[in-house]
Design an enzyme around this catalytic site. Structure first.
Site, PDB file in Angstrom:
ATOM      1  N   GLY A 128       0.824  -1.251   0.162  1.00 17.04           N
ATOM      2  CA  GLY A 128      -0.087   0.030  -0.283  1.00 17.04           C
ATOM      3  C   GLY A 128       0.695   1.354   0.376  1.00 17.04           C
ATOM      4  O   GLY A 128       2.056   1.525   0.203  1.00 17.04           O
ATOM      5  N   PRO A 129       0.226   2.505   0.160  1.00 16.85           N
ATOM      6  CA  PRO A 129       1.019   3.776  -0.071  1.00 16.85           C
ATOM      7  C   PRO A 129       0.999   3.830   1.281  1.00 16.85           C
ATOM      8  O   PRO A 129       1.205   3.559   2.365  1.00 16.85           O
ATOM      9  CB  PRO A 129       0.064   4.793  -0.822  1.00 16.85           C
ATOM     10  CG  PRO A 129      -1.121   3.982  -0.669  1.00 16.85           C
ATOM     11  CD  PRO A 129      -0.799   2.129  -0.971  1.00 16.85           C
ATOM     12  N   PRO A 130       2.337   4.501   1.362  1.00 13.74           N
ATOM     13  CA  PRO A 130       3.302   5.172   2.834  1.00 13.74           C
ATOM     14  C   PRO A 130       1.857   6.175   3.315  1.00 13.74           C
ATOM     15  O   PRO A 130       1.244   7.213   3.182  1.00 13.74           O
ATOM     16  CB  PRO A 130       3.793   6.449   2.333  1.00 13.74           C
ATOM     17  CG  PRO A 130       4.433   5.953   1.094  1.00 13.74           C
ATOM     18  CD  PRO A 130       3.181   5.538   0.001  1.00 13.74           C
ATOM     19  N   GLY A 131       1.302   5.783   4.853  1.00 10.16           N
ATOM     20  CA  GLY A 131       0.722   6.140   5.605  1.00 10.16           C
ATOM     21  C   GLY A 131      -0.376   5.837   5.884  1.00 10.16           C
ATOM     22  O   GLY A 131      -1.081   5.954   6.153  1.00 10.16           O
ATOM     23  N   LYS A 162       0.755   0.315   7.415  1.00  9.44           N
ATOM     24  CA  LYS A 162       1.294  -1.029   7.144  1.00  9.44           C
ATOM     25  C   LYS A 162       2.193  -1.269   7.902  1.00  9.44           C
ATOM     26  O   LYS A 162       1.269  -2.260   9.050  1.00  9.44           O
ATOM     27  CB  LYS A 162       2.153  -0.883   6.463  1.00  9.44           C
ATOM     28  CG  LYS A 162       1.813  -0.964   4.801  1.00  9.44           C
ATOM     29  CD  LYS A 162       2.017  -1.362   3.393  1.00  9.44           C
ATOM     30  CE  LYS A 162       2.970   0.375   3.041  1.00  9.44           C
ATOM     31  NZ  LYS A 162       2.908   1.092   3.478  1.00  9.44           N
ATOM     32  N   THR A 163       2.854  -0.274   9.291  1.00 14.00           N
ATOM     33  CA  THR A 163       3.162  -0.369  10.510  1.00 14.00           C
ATOM     34  C   THR A 163       2.948  -0.496  11.615  1.00 14.00           C
ATOM     35  O   THR A 163       2.844  -1.278  12.141  1.00 14.00           O
ATOM     36  CB  THR A 163       4.743   0.214  10.203  1.00 14.00           C
ATOM     37  OG1 THR A 163       5.236  -0.070   8.999  1.00 14.00           O
ATOM     38  CG2 THR A 163       5.152   0.070  11.566  1.00 14.00           C
ATOM     39  N   HIS A 166     -10.212  34.467  -9.701  1.00  9.74           N
ATOM     40  CA  HIS A 166      -9.059  33.297 -10.088  1.00  9.74           C
ATOM     41  C   HIS A 166     -10.222  32.315  -9.232  1.00  9.74           C
ATOM     42  O   HIS A 166     -10.649  31.046  -9.334  1.00  9.74           O
ATOM     43  CB  HIS A 166      -7.846  33.165 -10.165  1.00  9.74           C
ATOM     44  CG  HIS A 166      -7.044  32.146 -10.914  1.00  9.74           C
ATOM     45  ND1 HIS A 166      -6.464  32.241 -11.242  1.00  9.74           N
ATOM     46  CD2 HIS A 166      -7.493  31.181  -9.222  1.00  9.74           C
ATOM     47  CE1 HIS A 166      -6.204  30.752 -12.090  1.00  9.74           C
ATOM     48  NE2 HIS A 166      -6.123  30.305 -10.348  1.00  9.74           N
ATOM     49  N   GLU A 167      -9.852  32.375  -7.855  1.00 13.21           N
ATOM     50  CA  GLU A 167     -10.891  31.040  -7.799  1.00 13.21           C
ATOM     51  C   GLU A 167     -12.116  31.093  -7.179  1.00 13.21           C
ATOM     52  O   GLU A 167     -12.537  30.105  -7.217  1.00 13.21           O
ATOM     53  CB  GLU A 167     -10.303  31.337  -6.008  1.00 13.21           C
ATOM     54  CG  GLU A 167      -8.531  31.554  -4.932  1.00 13.21           C
ATOM     55  CD  GLU A 167      -8.262  30.701  -5.591  1.00 13.21           C
ATOM     56  OE1 GLU A 167      -8.849  29.330  -5.748  1.00 13.21           O
ATOM     57  OE2 GLU A 167      -7.085  30.110  -5.658  1.00 13.21           O
TER      58      GLU A 167
END
Length: 610
Positions: A202-205, A208-209, A424-425
């Site tokens: 899986g992606p970081p964060g 998993k750990t 712009h926003e």
């Protein structure tokens, strides 16, 4: 303080005491009010009737005068002070000098012998200390190939499955492993075999750990944890030696679990062209392959590993028999995010009116680590504002901090630049609000954060894994809305749309070359991406099409962007009143979000007032 440091401190203390004892033994001087005189002077004082008593302790004499003064002296070894007094005509006992002999006690004799042998003991201790130090250096040299794995105490777990949320399927897979270790009879009765390895991908964060730490807390077996990089050294064979030592320790404690974090550090595909076949990393990988499923298959050791690059792992490592299970962890959905927020909010004084579901909806794409960081930032903000509880305002501010960075309060902005950023926003938000397939805008702000002068945040009505072509085209038009607003209001463009144009170009090119959304080119992909295994990233894209097709791809990309541009221009041109109303509100209040934003865009007049 560990035992090694306490032992060293004790040795140094013993050496200091030995030096002090030797100093006192060699250089000792008489203390108190007594003075040392010759033995002849003692006999002379006794013959003059100036002494009342003499106390003998070994060869030392302590005489007390008639006036109360005290003298010390020494006699020859083996001589008798009584005989010397009788030769001088001095009576001892009644009517004369009182002579007494004080015998040395057992403890005093022991300390006397100890003091005599103290120099020898001291130098022996120094020699022993030096030999121990030399032996320790030698043992460190020979332990260079020993495993550095850390063993976790299963009796005092710090993390359990209840502390992990948003990954229910992965928890279920690993729960079976834990249950197999606790009660293998239930599985063996059906002929099931224990999985040799479980690979967390899986992606970081995404946790998993953390999930591996939860397994360590749930499993009532020894848990060995080591990083993949700890196997790699500059000397060939050290990593393989550490692998052997790790599995030897694990077999002694079987059944047990071995967790290898970031296994891609040693498990990358062999024969990638960098390094020979005998380099350190490949030797380490070969040893891992043998230990996991080699000739000796009777061990009861489960290997748990994690990686965010499963595509670069060696195929021999991924085959069944080594890693039987591959558990994929992804960013949590809205329900998972709410559960993660509830887990990490334990122990924090959250305000009762804070809706965690609303926060979860605003954090689409956040990983578990991002959500934990969000709550931590919220707590820091509440403490900075001298609040007793964490409210919705701190959490909303923390979402912006995680996405775009902290607010730049000291940035000096002119009125013209502020108006440009506001329009712009407002252009982004207005186009997204009017298009039926676009994600509705949730928050618009012109507060500068990080590298941005402002930003517009969108929240999808429902989270899905699939994105339609209409939704992608709506995203293109929304991304170009800021550029269009600048042109229509100020009759010029700024550098503020640079990132928007890059994002729109990437979406359009992906639609043509990867997603097959071109009627002219048909449903096929173009280009083959190449990745460098040892670097673990994309380095180039190989063309598998002709120059004529490349020209057609460019024309199709241009056509998609131009079409989205025309849509955005028509929407803003016909709803200039809404654009002006939203920009004016941003200039005055800087931020608008939620129902207030939707109400303003719905109720504002489409035609601009003169």
């Amino acid at each position: 303080m560990n035992m090694r440091s306490m032992r060293s401190m004790f040795i140094y203390l013993l050496i200091a005491v030995g030096i002090m004892a030797i100093f006192l033994t060699v250089f000792k001087e008489p203390f108190g009010g007594s003075s040392e005189i010759p033995i002849s002077r003692v006999i002379s004082l006794a013959s003059e009737n100036k002494l009342e008593s003499i106390e003998i302790s070994g060869d030392s004499l302590t005489a007390v005068g008639s006036d109360g003064s005290q003298y010390t002296s020494r006699k020859e070894s083996g001589s008798s002070i009584v005989e010397q007094l009788e030769v001088a005509g001095v009576r001892s006992g009644a009517g004369g000098v009182d002579v007494s002999v004080r015998g040395a006690g057992g403890i005093g004799s022991f300390f006397g012998i100890l003091i005599n042998f103290l120099p020898l003991i001291f130098f022996g201790a120094i020699l022993l200390f030096m030999m121990k130090q030399a032996q320790g250096s030698t043992s460190q040299t020979f332990s260079f190939g020993k495993s550095k794995a850390r063993v976790f105490d299963s009796d005092n777990p710090t993390v359990s499955f209840s502390d992990v949320a948003g990954v229910d399927e992965a928890k279920e897979e690993l729960q079976e492993v834990v249950e197999f270790l606790k009660s293998p009879e239930r599985f063996l009765a059906l002929g099931a075999k224990i999985p040799r390895g479980v690979l967390l991908m899986g992606p970081p964060g995404v946790g998993k750990t953390l999930l591996a730490r939860a397994v360590a807390g749930e499993a009532a077996v020894p848990f060995f944890s080591i990083s993949g990089s700890e196997f790699v050294e500059m000397f060939v064979g050290v990593g393989a030696s550490r692998v052997r030592d790790l599995f030897d320790q694990a077999k002694k404690h079987a059944p047990c679990i071995v967790f290898v974090d970031e296994i891609d550090a040693v498990g990358r595909h062999r024969g990638a062209g960098l390094g020979g076949g005998h380099d350190e990393r490949e030797q380490t990988l070969n040893q891992i392959l043998v230990e996991m499923d080699g000739f000796d298959t009777g061990t009861n050791v489960i290997v748990l590993a994690s990686t965010n690059r499963p595509d670069i792992l060696d195929p021999a490592l991924l085959r069944p028999g080594r890693f039987d299970r591959r558990v994929t962890l992804d960013s949590p959905d809205v329900k998972g995010r709410e559960e993660i927020l509830n887990v990490h909010s334990k122990g924090k004084p959250i305000s009762e009116d804070t809706d965690m579901e609303a926060i979860a909806k605003q954090t689409a794409g956040f990983s578990g680590a991002d959500l934990m960081n969000l709550l931590n930032e919220s707590a820091i903000l509440a403490a900075r504002r001298d609040k007793k509880t964490i409210t919705y305002d701190e959490m909303a501010e923390s979402i912006d901090r995680v996405i775009a960075g902290p607010e730049r309060k000291n940035k000096v902005v002119s009125e013209r630049e502020k108006s440009m950023v506001a329009h712009h926003e407002a252009g982004h938000a207005l186009v997204a609000h009017l298009l039926p397939h676009a994600d509705p805008p949730f928050k618009v702000t012109i507060v500068a954060r990080g590298q941005t002068g402002g930003h517009t945040r969108f929240i999808p009505e429902e989270e899905t894994q699939l994105v339609t072509q209409n939704q992608l085209e709506a995203r293109l038009a929304s991304a170009l809305g800021g550029r269009v607003a600048e042109e229509l209001v100020f009759f010029e463009v700024t550098t503020g749309a640079g990132n928007d144009l890059e994002q729109a170009t990437n979406i359009a090119r992906a639609m043509i070359t990867r997603l097959g959304m071109s009627k002219k080119l048909g449903p096929r992909t173009f280009g083959k991406r190449e990745e460098l295994v040892f670097l673990g990233r994309e380095i180039s894209e190989q063309k598998d099409y002709s120059d004529t097709v490349a020209q057609t791809i460019d024309e199709e990309v241009h056509g998609l962007i131009q079409h989205a541009y025309e849509i955005a221009r028509n929407l803003i041109d016909t709803n200039m009143g809404k654009l002006t109303a939203l920009a004016s509100h941003l200039i005055e209040h800087e931020t608008i979000e939620g129902d207030d934003l939707k109400k303003l865009l719905d109720e504002a007049s489409a035609v601009a007032s003169n």
